[in-house]
Design an enzyme around this catalytic site. Structure first.
Site, short mmCIF file in Angstrom:
data_model
loop_
_atom_site.label_atom_id
_atom_site.label_comp_id
_atom_site.label_asym_id
_atom_site.label_seq_id
_atom_site.Cartn_x
_atom_site.Cartn_y
_atom_site.Cartn_z
N THR A 124 -10.81 0.09 7.30
CA THR A 124 -9.61 -0.58 7.78
C THR A 124 -8.74 0.34 8.62
O THR A 124 -8.78 1.58 8.43
CB THR A 124 -8.78 -1.11 6.60
OG1 THR A 124 -7.54 -1.63 7.07
CG2 THR A 124 -8.47 0.00 5.61
N TYR A 164 -3.84 0.25 -1.29
CA TYR A 164 -4.94 -0.26 -0.47
C TYR A 164 -5.42 0.79 0.54
O TYR A 164 -6.62 1.03 0.68
CB TYR A 164 -4.49 -1.53 0.24
CG TYR A 164 -5.52 -2.10 1.20
CD1 TYR A 164 -6.69 -2.65 0.73
CD2 TYR A 164 -5.29 -2.10 2.58
CE1 TYR A 164 -7.63 -3.19 1.60
CE2 TYR A 164 -6.22 -2.63 3.45
CZ TYR A 164 -7.39 -3.17 2.96
OH TYR A 164 -8.31 -3.69 3.82
#
Length: 341
Positions: A124, A164
């Site tokens: 990501t 995250y």
């Protein structure tokens, strides 16, 4: 060729699985069916051709090891994971276990039983942090970073923020290190925003699909109250349609001798960048309706701008995005309309 896709019933996994079946590959998919739409995607994918389905969780090492050992894949596309920053803040332990422990389970199983297997990981852009240091200029409909007119490349400093960002970033680095230390042919894709068919978007994942659904609900009279946006709507991402990302995965596999052991920023590039305000304006024009919304405070550690500079992927294995943002959004309207009518 044998392909295993973890998270194979998710949005991207289903698109990749369909492409593998069209290529006549032997396909296996692993999924715990916890996400919205996963069971429906499984039924749809099974209707497209023969595949093997393993209903398990990547946190279960014994299951992951057995699948790798028995199926003996030529490639693994590792997509399974906890994918929302909001959920990581609500339950950081779960985020760690799914992303870090689960990701390491996949890596170790491959290293021990199929070390020659190509392993491509869905990382990501959040591993670069909030990027507040780059210097933003606020324009009428978007934030602009004048110092990076072509977007951000892979030389940007890593800056793990939020549970995250930490969990995805840890596995991002494990993937690269397993190539250095053990020779496993790994590739890391640091994704920007992805959208397309088979995506069942929610308020914290798949922002284009989510706002397309709000717009269609307003147009069709299903939503009477204003919806909400986080921040002022000038946040910018480069958007990439699913079919382009599918080609990216298979091209990297084809050119693994060049791509192995490397990380790539993958997105739609500056030509396909889009702010939330710009998306809403496009939807108003496309659907002929007025969208009413109210603003919430910005999300924690949200990037004002992320646009991937994809030159490295283009140079290394010849990939570039082909679907323009306008065409992709039209297709997304059709998809969301077909499942929400």
């Amino acid at each position: 060729m044998r392909l295993l896709i973890t998270g194979g019933c998710g949005f991207l996994g289903t698109n990749l699985g369909e492409a593998a079946l069209q290529r006549n590959y032997e396909l296996a998919i692993l999924d715990n069916l916890s996400r919205l739409g996963a069971s429906e995607n499984l039924r749809w994918l099974q209707s497209q051709g023969e595949s093997r389905f393993f209903h398990t969780d990547i946190r279960n090492y014994n299951d992951v090891e057995r699948i790798i050992k028995d199926f003996r894949p030529d490639a693994v596309f590792h997509l399974a994971g906890q994918v929302a920053m909001t959920a990581s803040l609500q339950d950081p332990r779960m985020d760690f276990e799914v992303n870090v422990v689960g990701g390491h389970n996949v890596l170790e199983s491959v290293r021990r039983h199929r070390p020659e297997c190509v392993l491509i990981y869905s990382s990501t852009n959040k591993i670069y942090g909030d990027l507040e240091w780059v210097g933003f200029r606020e324009a009428a409909t978007r934030y602009v970073v004048d110092a990076y007119p072509d977007g951000f490349d892979e030389s940007m400093a890593l800056d793990f923020q939020s549970p995250y960002g930490c969990s995805k970033g840890a596995v991002d680095q494990y993937m690269l290190d397993y190539h250095r230390m053990f020779g496993v042919p790994t590739v890391v894709f640091r994704h920007s925003s992805i959208f397309g068919g088979r995506q069942f978007s929610s308020y914290d994942q798949g922002w284009i699909g989510w706002f397309v659904r709000q717009a269609l609900d307003i147009k069709n009279g299903r939503l009477k109250e204003p919806f909400t946006i986080s921040g002022n709507g000038k946040q910018v991402r480069d958007v990439l349609f699913a079919s382009d990302l599918v080609e990216c995965y298979f091209m990297a596999w084809k050119h693994i001798d060049k791509a192995r052991g490397q990380a790539f920023n993958i997105g739609g590039s500056m030509a396909n960048s889009l702010s939330l305000l710009e998306l809403l304006s496009m939807l108003e024009a496309e659907l002929g309706t007025i969208l009413r919304y109210r603003k919430l405070p910005p999300r924690v550690s949200d990037q004002k701008v992320f646009v991937a500079n994809t030159a490295k992927a283009s140079t290394c294995f010849g990939w570039r995005p082909l679907i323009k943002r306008e065409e992709g959004i039209q297709r997304m309207i059709e998809w969301v309309g077909s499942v929400s009518a």
